[in-house]
Design a protein around this motif. Structure first.
Motif, PDB file in Angstrom:
ATOM      1  N   GLU A  38      -5.179  -0.695  12.011  1.00  0.00           N
ATOM      2  CA  GLU A  38      -5.371   0.140  10.818  1.00  0.00           C
ATOM      3  C   GLU A  38      -6.387  -0.525   9.882  1.00  0.00           C
ATOM      4  OE1 GLU A  38      -1.577   0.767   8.890  1.00  0.00           O
ATOM      5  OE2 GLU A  38      -2.364   2.145   7.376  1.00  0.00           O
ATOM      6  N   GLU A  44       4.110  -3.743  13.147  1.00  0.00           N
ATOM      7  CA  GLU A  44       4.474  -2.329  13.140  1.00  0.00           C
ATOM      8  C   GLU A  44       4.296  -1.676  14.514  1.00  0.00           C
ATOM      9  OE1 GLU A  44       1.998  -1.606   9.378  1.00  0.00           O
ATOM     10  OE2 GLU A  44       3.654  -0.221   9.123  1.00  0.00           O
ATOM     11  N   ASN A  52      -2.279   4.071   2.393  1.00  0.00           N
ATOM     12  CA  ASN A  52      -2.062   3.838   3.821  1.00  0.00           C
ATOM     13  C   ASN A  52      -2.980   4.756   4.616  1.00  0.00           C
ATOM     14  OD1 ASN A  52       0.386   1.964   4.114  1.00  0.00           O
ATOM     15  ND2 ASN A  52       1.053   3.413   2.554  1.00  0.00           N
ATOM     16  N   GLY A  94       2.300  -3.854   6.687  1.00  0.00           N
ATOM     17  CA  GLY A  94       2.907  -2.604   6.259  1.00  0.00           C
ATOM     18  C   GLY A  94       4.362  -2.588   6.643  1.00  0.00           C
ATOM     19  N   SER A  95       5.046  -1.463   6.421  1.00  0.00           N
ATOM     20  CA  SER A  95       6.468  -1.309   6.735  1.00  0.00           C
ATOM     21  C   SER A  95       7.337  -2.341   6.019  1.00  0.00           C
ATOM     22  CB  SER A  95       6.729  -1.382   8.249  1.00  0.00           C
ATOM     23  OG  SER A  95       6.197  -0.239   8.881  1.00  0.00           O
TER      24      SER A  95
HETATM   25 MG    MG Z   1       1.450   1.102   6.005  1.00  0.00          MG
END
Ligand code: MG
Ligand code: ATP
Ligand code: MG
Ligand code: MG
Length: 339
Positions: free
Chosen positions: A93, A15, A302, A173-174
């Motif tokens: 993250e 990401e 998230n 993610g994404s």
């Molecule tokens: Mg995410």
């Protein structure tokens, strides 16, 4: 006195580019009369880029190679009042950067090590939320070694969930690396892809019907508030990377047209999840609403959601009366708040 803010962007995950987009928006929005902002782009190799290379990466949208080792650069983070780690995915993250900043004693925006790590990992999230009594789809875990050594046990686990099912890297993610698997024939390819990106993979039963996808923003530390609920609509089999980031492929509806009781339940489940996972600062909590059955299932949390001016999270708080620049200012205040 202006607050000195270090804005981290880019990073090593799939990401990277999404993070650069978010960072450009935040850079433009932090009020310059209150904040002195220094951006540092982290390359895909994990190196922290010096100012000119950081600027080039922000302008071009892609990080060059080069830069300094994290530990060398982290020392120069000293003197900042707060860090905004605007990084999505692993190595950003997931508690790693949060651990570095905690060790360095620098306040930062968003969840700490625990909340970040648990929320990034879809399997840990499911386990914690299950023990908090929050409704979710049926799921199973698989690890890479097992897939290599005993693929049939993994195939059986998938068969037990039934088709169609979703195969996802546990920490990403994404929609990167996610497949919707319609039959047993498609399973191996989906697992190979997910295991090329993560050591742990989650298999998830698909909701009984194509779900409505509704999301809510949470803002705060130990007294968090929930935004109005938003809905994403798109013309695709599921919300994949291309649909997420191709202009015009998806539309956002705020507030989501939902019965009041359903919207209230979404907000209350999201706040419970935020607390159960020990999140802080912000989170976007995503749900599946199966209209046919009335089921509401929590999909994921998230802890550093997409953050461009047109992203869902800022739009949700804009609908609550907090514009983008007030929102980022509030996030820095929350980072500096005594807890
Ligand atoms: Mg995410
Ligand atoms: P984000 O970019 O929001 O972090 P992500 O990569 O963590 O996303 P998910 O939200 O887990 O991925 O899944 C991506 C999309 O796949 C969902 O938005 C939904 O469209 C579809 N999807 C995932 N799991 C399921 C499921 N169990 N049942 C139905 N649809 C699903
Ligand atoms: Mg996610
Ligand atoms: Mg998602």
């Amino acid at each position: 006195m202006k607050k000195r803010i270090l804005l981290l962007a880019g990073g090593q995950s799939g990401e990277h580019e999404v993070s650069l987009m978010s960072a450009r928006s935040v850079l433009n929005a932090l009020p310059r009369d209150q904040f002195d902002v220094t951006p540092v782009v982290i390359s895909k190799q994990g190196r922290w880029l010096p100012p000119t290379e950081t600027q080039r990466a922000l302008d071009s949208g892609e990080a060059p190679t080069g830069g300094d080792l994290v530990l060398h650069r982290a020392a120069s983070a000293e003197g900042y009042d707060a860090v905004f780690p605007l990084l999505h995915g692993p190595m950003g993250e997931d508690g790693t950067v949060q651990g570095l900043l905690t060790l360095a004693g620098i306040p930062f925006v968003g969840s700490g090590v625990l909340g970040s790590a648990v929320s990034m990992d879809k399997i840990m999230t499911k386990q914690v939320l299950a023990s908090a009594g929050i409704p979710q789809v049926a799921w199973a875990l698989a690890v890479r070694r097992e897939w290599q050594a005993q693929p049939d046990t993994v195939r059986e686990r998938a068969a037990a969930l039934g088709y169609p099912l979703f195969v996802k890297p546990a920490n990403l993610g994404s929609s990167v690396g996610i497949s919707k698997v319609s039959s047993a024939e498609e399973l191996d390819g989906a697992l190979d892809l997910a295991f090329s990106l993560d050591r742990r993979v989650i298999l998830e039963a698909m909701t009984a019907h194509k779900p409505r996808e509704v999301e809510v923003g949470i803002l705060g530390n130990d007294a968090p508030i929930a935004s109005p609920v938003g809905e994403l609509r798109f013309d695709a089999d599921f919300y994949d990377y291309e649909t997420k980031y191709t202009e015009g492929r998806a539309s956002m509806h705020i507030p989501a047209p939902l019965p009041t009781e359903v919207a209230d339940q979404i907000r209350s489940l999201a706040l419970r999840a935020f607390r159960a996972l020990d999140c802080a600062g912000l989170a976007r909590v995503d749900f599946f609403y199966v209209e046919e059955t009335g089921e509401l299932l929590l999909n994921e949390v998230n802890t550093m959601p997409g953050f461009t001016t047109t992203s869902m999270y800022p739009k949700l708080f804009e609908a609550a009366g907090l514009n983008y620049s007030a929102l980022v200012t509030r996030l820095v205040e929350l980072a500096l708040e005594e807890r």
